[in-house]
Motif scaffolding. Structure first.
Motif, mmCIF file in Angstrom:
data_model
loop_
_atom_site.group_PDB
_atom_site.id
_atom_site.type_symbol
_atom_site.label_atom_id
_atom_site.label_comp_id
_atom_site.label_asym_id
_atom_site.label_seq_id
_atom_site.Cartn_x
_atom_site.Cartn_y
_atom_site.Cartn_z
ATOM 1 N N ASN A 73 -2.466 -9.461 5.949
ATOM 2 C CA ASN A 73 -1.626 -10.364 5.160
ATOM 3 C C ASN A 73 -2.436 -11.426 4.439
ATOM 4 O OD1 ASN A 73 1.262 -9.548 5.786
ATOM 5 N ND2 ASN A 73 0.471 -9.767 7.848
ATOM 6 N N GLY A 74 -3.486 -11.920 5.083
ATOM 7 C CA GLY A 74 -4.286 -12.970 4.464
ATOM 8 C C GLY A 74 -4.956 -12.516 3.186
ATOM 9 N N SER A 75 -5.401 -11.267 3.161
ATOM 10 C CA SER A 75 -6.061 -10.757 1.956
ATOM 11 C C SER A 75 -5.043 -10.417 0.872
ATOM 12 C CB SER A 75 -6.904 -9.524 2.294
ATOM 13 O OG SER A 75 -6.098 -8.490 2.836
ATOM 14 N N THR A 76 -3.967 -9.732 1.245
ATOM 15 C CA THR A 76 -3.004 -9.269 0.249
ATOM 16 C C THR A 76 -2.234 -10.420 -0.386
ATOM 17 O OG1 THR A 76 -2.736 -7.170 1.409
ATOM 18 C CG2 THR A 76 -1.022 -7.773 -0.154
ATOM 19 N N MET A 77 -1.784 -11.382 0.421
ATOM 20 C CA MET A 77 -0.976 -12.469 -0.132
ATOM 21 C C MET A 77 -1.762 -13.329 -1.118
ATOM 22 S SD MET A 77 1.392 -13.789 3.025
ATOM 23 C CE MET A 77 2.576 -12.697 3.830
ATOM 24 N N ILE A 78 -3.036 -13.522 -0.844
ATOM 25 C CA ILE A 78 -3.853 -14.334 -1.756
ATOM 26 C C ILE A 78 -4.209 -13.544 -3.007
ATOM 27 C CG2 ILE A 78 -6.050 -15.540 -2.024
ATOM 28 C CD1 ILE A 78 -5.901 -16.213 0.973
ATOM 29 N N SER A 79 -4.616 -12.287 -2.839
ATOM 30 C CA SER A 79 -5.010 -11.485 -4.000
ATOM 31 C C SER A 79 -3.812 -11.204 -4.914
ATOM 32 C CB SER A 79 -5.650 -10.171 -3.549
ATOM 33 O OG SER A 79 -4.766 -9.402 -2.773
ATOM 34 N N GLN A 80 -2.603 -11.182 -4.349
ATOM 35 C CA GLN A 80 -1.434 -10.943 -5.171
ATOM 36 C C GLN A 80 -1.122 -12.117 -6.090
ATOM 37 O OE1 GLN A 80 -0.070 -8.350 -5.901
ATOM 38 N NE2 GLN A 80 0.286 -6.955 -4.218
ATOM 39 N N ILE A 120 5.133 -10.966 -1.132
ATOM 40 C CA ILE A 120 5.053 -11.566 0.202
ATOM 41 C C ILE A 120 5.782 -10.685 1.210
ATOM 42 C CG2 ILE A 120 5.840 -13.487 1.641
ATOM 43 C CD1 ILE A 120 5.315 -15.351 -0.720
ATOM 44 N N PHE A 121 6.993 -10.278 0.839
ATOM 45 C CA PHE A 121 7.768 -9.430 1.752
ATOM 46 C C PHE A 121 7.138 -8.052 1.922
ATOM 47 C CE2 PHE A 121 11.129 -12.562 0.838
ATOM 48 C CZ PHE A 121 11.599 -12.772 2.121
ATOM 49 N N THR A 122 6.644 -7.464 0.827
ATOM 50 C CA THR A 122 6.034 -6.145 0.950
ATOM 51 C C THR A 122 4.739 -6.212 1.754
ATOM 52 O OG1 THR A 122 4.955 -6.434 -1.229
ATOM 53 C CG2 THR A 122 7.041 -5.217 -1.167
ATOM 54 N N SER A 123 4.036 -7.344 1.663
ATOM 55 C CA SER A 123 2.830 -7.510 2.472
ATOM 56 C C SER A 123 3.174 -7.585 3.955
ATOM 57 C CB SER A 123 2.079 -8.776 2.049
ATOM 58 O OG SER A 123 0.949 -8.992 2.878
ATOM 59 N N ILE A 124 4.213 -8.367 4.271
ATOM 60 C CA ILE A 124 4.645 -8.470 5.669
ATOM 61 C C ILE A 124 5.137 -7.116 6.183
ATOM 62 C CG2 ILE A 124 6.356 -9.500 7.216
ATOM 63 C CD1 ILE A 124 6.232 -12.009 5.408
ATOM 64 N N LEU A 125 5.908 -6.418 5.336
ATOM 65 C CA LEU A 125 6.481 -5.143 5.751
ATOM 66 C C LEU A 125 5.445 -4.027 5.858
ATOM 67 C CD1 LEU A 125 9.771 -5.224 3.640
ATOM 68 C CD2 LEU A 125 9.563 -5.523 6.114
#
Length: 234
Positions: free
Chosen positions: A170-177, A210-215
């Motif tokens: 999540n830390g990588s995806t949420m920031i890069s998004q 954010i939701f797709t990253s969590i999911l």
């Protein structure tokens, strides 16, 4: 509620396809899913819908699946494999841009019925695809780099290479998004939509990410479990 139900189901279907591709074809399956998702997301993004009270483009879930792919590859197959998936996605987008624009050069027959629809869709995609190129390449490379930075951090703090997968995922995806959302939305739609709509698209896209990253976190855990038990072909 129809759009909301379809969006929720799309997460299950698309992430499920990623896991199935990995289960039956290993890395090759994930590379294939990267190309498929990149092409389809660039078509879907032309469609605006209302869902969960916000106006949004389609393609967000499909595009988010490419981050799931690189996170699975980073976790199970190494940084080089994840970087390779990124370049496969860039190549797929380039091939789509070249070939779809080439189709538009033909003079249709008098009995043709498809060309007006093809022109309506793909005459608007060069700018979208170029923005996607830049957003995808920059944010995905950043995502792979950041994933391994988070991994080094969690390993240093815990002494374990296995723990805190959810943090690096999540830390990588949420920031890069954030990077991807800004580059793509402004590059693809600035001048097409007014400022209010652009901001709405950016906010809605990032909220969805954010939701797709969590999911996608359970999917990464499932992929690691499949790898550990030897269910994934080399």
């Amino acid at each position: 509620m129809q759009n909301e139900i379809l969006l929720i189901l799309s997460v299950v279907i698309i992430y499920g396809l990623v896991l199935l591709a990995y289960r039956f074809f290993g890395k090759a399956g994930l590379f294939a899913m990267t190309g498929i998702a990149t092409i389809l997301a660039n078509i879907e993004v032309l469609i605006l819908i209302d869902g969960f009270g916000i106006e949004q483009t389609l393609g967000n879930v499909m595009f988010a699946s490419t981050y799931l792919v690189t996170d699975i590859l980073s976790e199970n197959e190494g940084k080089k494999s994840a970087a390779k998936a990124v370049w496969i996605g860039v190549f797929a987008a380039a091939a789509m841009l070249i070939l779809t624009q080439y189709w538009l050069l033909y003079t249709p027959a008098a009995s043709d019925w498809a060309s007006p629809h093809i022109h309506a869709i793909f005459s608007s995609t060069p700018r979208v695809l170029l923005a996607s190129f830049l957003g995808f390449a920059v944010s995905q490379r950043f995502d792979v780099w950041l994933y391994h930075r988070w991994w080094a951090f969690t390993e240093k703090k815990t002494g374990s290479k296995v723990r805190f997968l959810w943090i690096r995922n999540n830390g990588s995806t949420m920031i890069s998004q954030i990077v991807n959302t800004l580059i793509f939305t402004l590059g693809a739609f600035a001048g097409w939509y007014d400022t209010r709509t652009l901001i709405s698209i950016m906010i809605s896209s990032y909220v969805i990410y954010i939701f797709t990253s969590i999911l996608d976190t359970p999917a990464v855990y499932i992929a690691r479990w499949m790898k550990q038990r030897g269910s994934v072909p080399e």
